[in-house]
Structures are given as C-alpha cells and as structure tokens.
Design an enzyme around this catalytic site. Structure first.
Site, PDB file in Angstrom:
ATOM      1  N   LYS A  77       0.839  -1.193   0.000  1.00 60.13           N
ATOM      2  CA  LYS A  77       0.000   0.000   0.000  1.00 60.13           C
ATOM      3  C   LYS A  77       0.876   1.245   0.000  1.00 60.13           C
ATOM      4  CE  LYS A  77      -3.808   2.180   2.586  1.00 60.13           C
ATOM      5  NZ  LYS A  77      -4.701   2.081   3.771  1.00 60.13           N
ATOM      6  N   SER A 152      -9.624   2.011   2.976  1.00 63.40           N
ATOM      7  CA  SER A 152      -8.779   2.766   2.083  1.00 63.40           C
ATOM      8  C   SER A 152      -7.740   1.921   1.357  1.00 63.40           C
ATOM      9  CB  SER A 152      -8.040   3.844   2.901  1.00 63.40           C
ATOM     10  OG  SER A 152      -7.179   3.244   3.867  1.00 63.40           O
ATOM     11  N   SER A 176      -9.925  -0.418   7.280  1.00 60.53           N
ATOM     12  CA  SER A 176      -9.394  -0.261   5.924  1.00 60.53           C
ATOM     13  C   SER A 176      -8.655  -1.467   5.370  1.00 60.53           C
ATOM     14  CB  SER A 176      -8.480   0.964   5.858  1.00 60.53           C
ATOM     15  OG  SER A 176      -9.232   2.144   6.004  1.00 60.53           O
TER      16      SER A 176
END
Length: 484
Positions: A77, A152, A176
């Site tokens: 990420k 997210s 998330s």
C-alpha cells in the site's frame, strides 16, 4: 501461477518446481494484462522486482536457508515508505516524494527475501472507504468493474483479488483492511495495536493505525503476519512480546469454542443477503462444535461518532506537517508565508482530507475540546470495556464485516455520512485496539463477495487465525476467483 496461494507458491519454490523469476514474471504479466481495468497499482518497478527474484533464485541454487516468503511477490500500500520508491499516500501533496528509508515492515520483508512488486492505490492519506478519494485514479472491484473495492486499502485488496499479487500489505485505521477484504472476497487481518511497528507508515490517526496482511486464505495471512510482526524500538507504541509461529499453528482447531454474537451487529442497515451468509457461517461453526452465545456491546452504536472525532483530531495534527516547507508539494505562486501554507494545502489536499482536517481542528479548538474530543475519549474507554466484558464470556466475537456488498462507483460520493457507515462494524475494533480478520463467507445473488468478521482479545492473533481457518477448511468460498 497467479491462481496459487502464497503458501502453495512457497512449496513449489522449495521443491524446485518453479523459480522466483518465473513466479514474479507471471504476476508482472498479469498486472500488464489486467491493471488497465482494475487500476490497483500506482507504481510498478518491473526490473527491480525481477532483479530481486533472480537474487533469491541464486541463493536457493547455492543451497542457502531461505524464509518461506523468499521469492514471493508482495504488493505494498502506498502509505508505507520504501527507500528509493515513490510514496504518495494517494495525494498530490506527496506526488514527488521518494523516501530515503524503509518502513519497519519493508525491512522485515526484505530480510525475508520477499519480492516487492509495486505500490498500490489508496484513498488519500487512508481517508475513505471506497478508494475513490485517490488523487490519481479510481480502483475497481475485480468481481464487478462498476463497483468499488472498498477502502482505504482498496488497491491492495483488488491486486490480490485480481491475481496481480499473491500477497499485499495494507493499513487499517477504522476497517481499511477488513472492509476491502470483505468486498473483494479475500482474507484481510488487522493485528492488535502494537503488534506490528508503525515506523515508516505515513500517519493518519496514530492511536488507531495498524499495518496488516491480505491473502487468498488464512494460511497466507498467518505467514505474512508472522513475518512483519515484532517489537521495534523506533516505534514507541510497539509492544515487546514474543511473536507466535502463526503459520505452524493455524491448522489447529479451537476446542471448545465459545462464539459471541453481538445483537448490535444485526440491526437496521444490514443487508438481508449479508445477514443470511453470516448466519450460515455461524451454523458452520456450530457443526464444528462451537457454541453460540448472544452478547451485547452497548456502546458500539456510538463507535462511528467517537471514531470520527478521535481520528479527525489526530489527522488534523498529523497532516499539519504538509505545509510546503519540509517536503512534498509547494505552491508556485503566493504572496507571503501564510499564503504559501494556504495555497499549498489547498492545491495538494483533496476534498475528503480537507473535510477531516477541518472537523478535527474544530473538535480540538478552544471551547470545544472538552465537549467533543475528551468526551469521545471517555466513550472510547467504555467501548474497550464492552469488549473486555464480552471476552470474559467467549473466545471470539463473530459478525458481518460490512453492512452491504460492494456498492457502485459514485453511489455514495455525495453523501459522506452514508460512506462513513460502511465501516460501522469494523471501527470499534480499532478504538479498542483488538485484532480482527475478515474472511469470505458467501456471495450475493449478483455474485458479489460477502465477508465474515472475527474479533479476538488483544494479542490473541493465534486464536483468531485458528478460528478463521476452521471455517475456511469447512467451506470453499476462499477458493473462488474473480473472472477477468
């Protein structure tokens, strides 16, 4: 190769049935073929990934002892610093930022000889539940390209679900990791706060953020968590306690098993198809000898309000560093220093980030701090006490991960409150600092994945993984793959 789990790939590599270079090349090819539709990656360094893979193959050829993750690609990420690689956090304000150091988890992956295949898309500064808040692109759900992958960490979840990476790292501040895992039909785990070092994780809300793994099954999540967990003196919130060998105990069932089911998790707003799949999963556990006990988490209805006070207050502080002076974007035209700050932040931050900074600053302002922020901290303590009482009666708490399956792109962008409710079942786990996992437990009539959330007491990830694996071994939901 792209259909295999990381554990399967590890075994193939160990037995000499393939090479890391071949595995990495297959996933890089999948990214080339598929990511034009999925848009999971922001940055892929093909040559560096292949160089890493060849180095692992050379070590294996020399007969060196290797970590089980050696030679296996992992997507990262874009909120985690990787030395020499762009780290944008999905924001224009960090568009050209290249860290001079590695996050602790990246160091651990490099020590394990994992192949870092690329950086994945995300909601800007991890603020969002749909990955629509990225400054660069919208990531799409591999099961339905017109729908969101969750957020997210939507880029990491979509990359695994689309067969573009066997493993990925995400961060979980209010759900998330678990929510996108649920919507993409894969496994996602949020560890206990303090289990994994946050050094090198670009902060959103420091008392809530945790780094965790995505994989196709629970065994993969266990292996990746085992690799990245452990004490780090550079993170003052990192807890110094032994890391169990999760990958070696994951297949051991829990007997007897007491399962708590919170009545607050089955109220208004829960989609009937999601509820039916969760109820079916509970019956699977009963068939495996588990006992169901209804519990109550009386303060959980306040979790969303508490979260958006605490998280936004911390975000308003953490994001103050992006001012055009230290690093990142700087406005080209401005009248004076104050104007430079305003212009830089106005240009660099997106709408959702600005909204949360303003809400957080308001909650911390003179005259409102005691009415809002400090009151939220008191309720946060009550939420933690609710879990303490519940875990005195049961081993784990099981319920839905998300109230609905994946919704359509653009469906909730004009309604922030509706978007915030996407995390209604996951937020309380972050407020309490406990570990949680989402595993596949069904599909809707329109073939959209449904996730089951399992929560455990602090630092009981070993129990959490074993309980999750029990359901996984009794069903085949985790074996289904999106057709692209």
């Amino acid at each position: 190769m792209i259909q295999h789990t990381a554990t399967e790939l590890s075994q193939l590599l160990a037995h000499g049935e393939t090479t890391s270079e071949a595995v990495t090349a297959d996933f890089l090819s999948a990214i080339k073929q598929r990511d034009g539709k999925i848009r999971a990656f922001l940055h892929v360094d093909e040559s560096a990934a292949l160089d890493q893979a060849r180095a692992v193959d050379a070590k294996r050829k020399r007969g060196e002892s290797l970590h089980p993750l050696a030679g296996i690609p992992v997507a990262i990420k874009d909120v985690l610093c990787v030395e020499g690689r762009p780290t944008t956090c999905g924001s224009k304000i960090l568009q050209n930022f290249v860290p001079p150091y590695d996050a602790h988890v990246i160091t651990k992956l490099k020590q394990a000889d994992a192949v870092l295949i690329g950086k994945t898309n995300m909601d800007e500064f991890a603020m969002g539940s749909s990955t629509e808040n990225s400054a660069y692109q919208i990531t799409r759900n591999p099961w339905d390209l017109e729908r969101i992958p969750g957020g997210s960490s939507g880029g990491s979840a979509a990359a695994v679900a689309a067969g573009e990476a066997p493993l990925a790292l995400g961060s979980d501040t209010g759900g998330s990791i678990r929510q996108p895992a649920s919507l993409c039909g894969i496994v996602g785990l949020k560890p206990t706060y303090g289990r994994v070092s946050r050094f090198g994780l670009v902060a959103f809300a420091s008392s809530l953020d945790q780094i965790g793994p995505f994989g196709h099954d629970v065994a993969d999540a266990a292996l990746l968590l085992e690799t990245i967990a452990g004490h780090d003196s550079r993170d003052s919130t990192s807890v110094n306690r032994p890391v169990p060998e999760f990958s070696k105990t994951v297949d051991l069932p829990i007997q007897p098993l007491a399962i708590g089911v919170a009545k607050e998790h089955f109220g208004e707003g829960l989609d009937p198809e999601v509820e039916a799949s969760v109820r079916a999963a509970l019956k699977v556990y009963q068939s495996l000898g588990g006992t169901i006990k209804e519990i109550s988490l009386p303060h959980s209805p306040s979790a969303v309000a508490v979260y958006y006070l605490v998280a936004n207050a911390e975000a308003s502080s953490n994001l103050a560093r992006y001012d055009g002076v230290h690093y990142g974007h700087r406005a080209k035209t401005f009248a004076n220093l104050i104007d430079m700050y305003a212009q830089t932040r106005g240009e660099g931050f997106g709408q959702e980030v600005k909204r949360r900074i303003m809400l957080g600053t308001y909650a911390l302002s003179s005259g409102y701090k005691y009415a809002y922020y400090l009151k939220a901290l008191k309720v946060r303590r009550l939420i933690k006490e609710d879990f303490d009482k519940a875990f005195a009666e049961c081993d784990v708490i099981i319920g839905p991960t998300s109230p609905t399956a994946a919704f359509k792109i653009g469906e909730k962008t004009d309604n922030p409150l509706a978007m915030y409710l996407s995390d209604i079942y996951t937020i309380s786990g972050n407020l309490a600092g406990i570990p949680g996992i989402s595993i596949p437990c069904g599909f809707t009539k329109t073939n959209l994945p449904i996730g089951l959330q399992i929560l455990a007491p602090p630092f009981e990830e070993e129990k959490l993984l074993r309980v999750a694996r029990m359901h996984e071994k009794a069903t085949d939901w985790h074996m289904r793959r999106a057709k692209l």
